[in-house]
Design a protein around this motif. Structure first.
Motif, PDB file in Angstrom:
ATOM      1  N   LYS A   1       2.830  -1.896  -9.017  1.00 20.89           N
ATOM      2  CA  LYS A   1       3.458  -2.360  -7.776  1.00 20.89           C
ATOM      3  C   LYS A   1       2.417  -2.894  -6.774  1.00 20.89           C
ATOM      4  N   TYR A   2       2.703  -4.080  -6.209  1.00 18.33           N
ATOM      5  CA  TYR A   2       1.866  -4.723  -5.185  1.00 18.33           C
ATOM      6  C   TYR A   2       0.421  -4.943  -5.636  1.00 18.33           C
ATOM      7  N   GLU A   3       0.193  -4.976  -6.964  1.00 18.42           N
ATOM      8  CA  GLU A   3      -1.176  -5.038  -7.473  1.00 18.42           C
ATOM      9  C   GLU A   3      -1.909  -6.319  -7.067  1.00 18.42           C
ATOM     10  N   ASN A   4      -1.168  -7.439  -6.952  1.00 21.71           N
ATOM     11  CA  ASN A   4      -1.837  -8.714  -6.694  1.00 21.71           C
ATOM     12  C   ASN A   4      -2.008  -9.056  -5.221  1.00 21.71           C
ATOM     13  N   LEU A   5      -1.624  -8.141  -4.364  1.00 20.58           N
ATOM     14  CA  LEU A   5      -1.780  -8.434  -2.936  1.00 20.58           C
ATOM     15  C   LEU A   5      -3.245  -8.352  -2.533  1.00 20.58           C
ATOM     16  N   LYS A   6      -3.614  -9.217  -1.572  1.00 19.90           N
ATOM     17  CA  LYS A   6      -5.016  -9.247  -1.120  1.00 19.90           C
ATOM     18  C   LYS A   6      -5.421  -7.950  -0.424  1.00 19.90           C
ATOM     19  N   GLU A   7      -4.495  -7.457   0.423  1.00 16.29           N
ATOM     20  CA  GLU A   7      -4.835  -6.245   1.182  1.00 16.29           C
ATOM     21  C   GLU A   7      -4.929  -5.044   0.242  1.00 16.29           C
ATOM     22  N   LYS A   8      -5.893  -4.196   0.503  1.00 16.57           N
ATOM     23  CA  LYS A   8      -5.977  -2.956  -0.280  1.00 16.57           C
ATOM     24  C   LYS A   8      -5.616  -1.810   0.654  1.00 16.57           C
ATOM     25  N   ARG A   9      -4.407  -1.288   0.444  1.00 19.02           N
ATOM     26  CA  ARG A   9      -3.980  -0.169   1.288  1.00 19.02           C
ATOM     27  C   ARG A   9      -3.540   0.983   0.384  1.00 19.02           C
TER      28      ARG A   9
ATOM     29  N   PHE B   1      -3.439   8.027  -3.967  1.00 21.65           N
ATOM     30  CA  PHE B   1      -4.461   9.047  -4.227  1.00 21.65           C
ATOM     31  C   PHE B   1      -3.758  10.399  -4.276  1.00 21.65           C
ATOM     32  N   SER B   2      -3.859  11.070  -5.405  1.00 20.81           N
ATOM     33  CA  SER B   2      -3.238  12.404  -5.474  1.00 20.81           C
ATOM     34  C   SER B   2      -3.788  13.242  -6.613  1.00 20.81           C
ATOM     35  N   GLY B   3      -3.930  14.523  -6.336  1.00 22.59           N
ATOM     36  CA  GLY B   3      -4.296  15.475  -7.377  1.00 22.59           C
ATOM     37  C   GLY B   3      -3.100  16.360  -7.697  1.00 22.59           C
ATOM     38  N   ASN B   4      -1.964  16.089  -7.061  1.00 25.20           N
ATOM     39  CA  ASN B   4      -0.758  16.900  -7.239  1.00 25.20           C
ATOM     40  C   ASN B   4       0.071  16.270  -8.372  1.00 25.20           C
TER      41      ASN B   4
ATOM     42  N   VAL C   1       3.536  14.701  -7.528  1.00 23.57           N
ATOM     43  CA  VAL C   1       3.360  13.456  -6.762  1.00 23.57           C
ATOM     44  C   VAL C   1       2.886  12.332  -7.693  1.00 23.57           C
ATOM     45  N   GLN C   2       1.915  12.647  -8.564  1.00 23.38           N
ATOM     46  CA  GLN C   2       1.418  11.643  -9.528  1.00 23.38           C
ATOM     47  C   GLN C   2       2.553  11.128 -10.400  1.00 23.38           C
ATOM     48  N   ARG C   3       3.358  12.064 -10.913  1.00 27.00           N
ATOM     49  CA  ARG C   3       4.447  11.709 -11.835  1.00 27.00           C
ATOM     50  C   ARG C   3       5.474  10.787 -11.162  1.00 27.00           C
ATOM     51  N   LEU C   4       5.867  11.173  -9.924  1.00 33.49           N
ATOM     52  CA  LEU C   4       6.920  10.399  -9.244  1.00 33.49           C
ATOM     53  C   LEU C   4       6.427   8.990  -8.912  1.00 33.49           C
ATOM     54  N   PHE C   5       5.172   8.861  -8.475  1.00 34.95           N
ATOM     55  CA  PHE C   5       4.645   7.520  -8.147  1.00 34.95           C
ATOM     56  C   PHE C   5       4.399   6.697  -9.411  1.00 34.95           C
ATOM     57  N   THR C   6       3.974   7.355 -10.499  1.00 34.90           N
ATOM     58  CA  THR C   6       3.762   6.623 -11.762  1.00 34.90           C
ATOM     59  C   THR C   6       5.092   6.038 -12.238  1.00 34.90           C
ATOM     60  N   GLU C   7       6.135   6.860 -12.207  1.00 32.21           N
ATOM     61  CA  GLU C   7       7.446   6.389 -12.673  1.00 32.21           C
ATOM     62  C   GLU C   7       7.981   5.268 -11.778  1.00 32.21           C
TER      63      GLU C   7
ATOM     64  N   ASN D   1      -4.822   7.114  -8.374  1.00 30.83           N
ATOM     65  CA  ASN D   1      -6.233   7.489  -8.415  1.00 30.83           C
ATOM     66  C   ASN D   1      -6.312   9.002  -8.315  1.00 30.83           C
ATOM     67  N   GLU D   2      -6.653   9.623  -9.429  1.00 26.58           N
ATOM     68  CA  GLU D   2      -6.809  11.087  -9.374  1.00 26.58           C
ATOM     69  C   GLU D   2      -8.134  11.378  -8.699  1.00 26.58           C
TER      70      GLU D   2
END
Ligand code: NAD
Length: 178
Positions: A2-10, A107-110, A113-119, A125-126
């Protein structure tokens, strides 16, 4: 992604920060090596005055804002946004997206949270755990309740805020058994 090609890095980092500690600060500093702007989402924003979540969202906003200033991180580079919990994990990412500017790194080590954003199609970024045995909210709250030495595990600004709001007294009081 998602949003990978956008110039801004947020990026976004979501945490309860109960309280904000030196592990969180290290994660935030490392995140800034990869993004231009960082959204810091205050998780479980509706909860306070419990042993697991003693501080209000407003108190946590102050801890984060003042600590980032203490560490020389400018205010125009980050957004601090309270995020209330919802009953449905499967639509939580949409709830987060509704409350925040768009972002292209999480950014998450939880693991939840990682699972929900991946899906939901995001790149995760762990982060490396920093002294996780000691730099943990649970451990720090435990030290606070039992008169241990917690002050070196958080920033000076966080110590000041917790003292100003009588945070230790609050935590000790709510931890009393009937
Ligand atoms: P936390 O404050 O424990 O941790 C925040 C982040 O910092 C995590 O990514 C964690 O890995 C990292 N971290 C903490 N200590 C560290 C250390 N020593 N070294 C390196 N990294 C460290 O917060 P949390 O509990 O992970 O926050 C997740 C939030 O998301 C919660 O508020 C939860 O309720 C919310 N959430 C809500 C829903 C929902 O409402 N349905 C679903 C998923 C998550």
């Amino acid at each position: 992604m998602k949003y990978e090609n956008l110039k801004e890095k947020r990026g976004i980092l979501i945490g309860r920060m109960q309280p904000l500690h030196n592990g969180h600060i290290q994660v935030i500093k490392d995140a800034f090596k990869e993004v231009d702007e960082l959204i810091i989402g205050i998780g479980s924003a509706q909860i306070s005055h419990t042993i697991e979540n003693p501080f209000t969202a407003g108190e946590r906003i102050l801890m984060i804002k003042k600590t980032l200033t203490e560490h020389g991180i400018k205010g125009d580079k980050h957004y601090i946004i309270p995020i209330t919990d919802i009953m449905n994990n499967s639509v939580w990412v949409s709830h987060v997206e509704m409350l925040t500017p768009y972002f292209n790194k999480v950014f998450s080590g939880n693991s939840l949270v990682q699972r929900l954003f991946t899906e939901a199609g995001y790149k995760i970024n762990e982060h490396i755990p920093f002294n996780r045995r000691i730099l943990s909210g649970t451990k720090i709250r435990d030290l606070m309740i039992n008169d241990g030495k917690w002050e070196d595990l958080v920033s000076k600004s966080t110590v000041e805020i917790i003292r100003k709001i009588n945070g230790i007294e609050r935590l000790k009081h709510i931890s009393l058994k009937e």
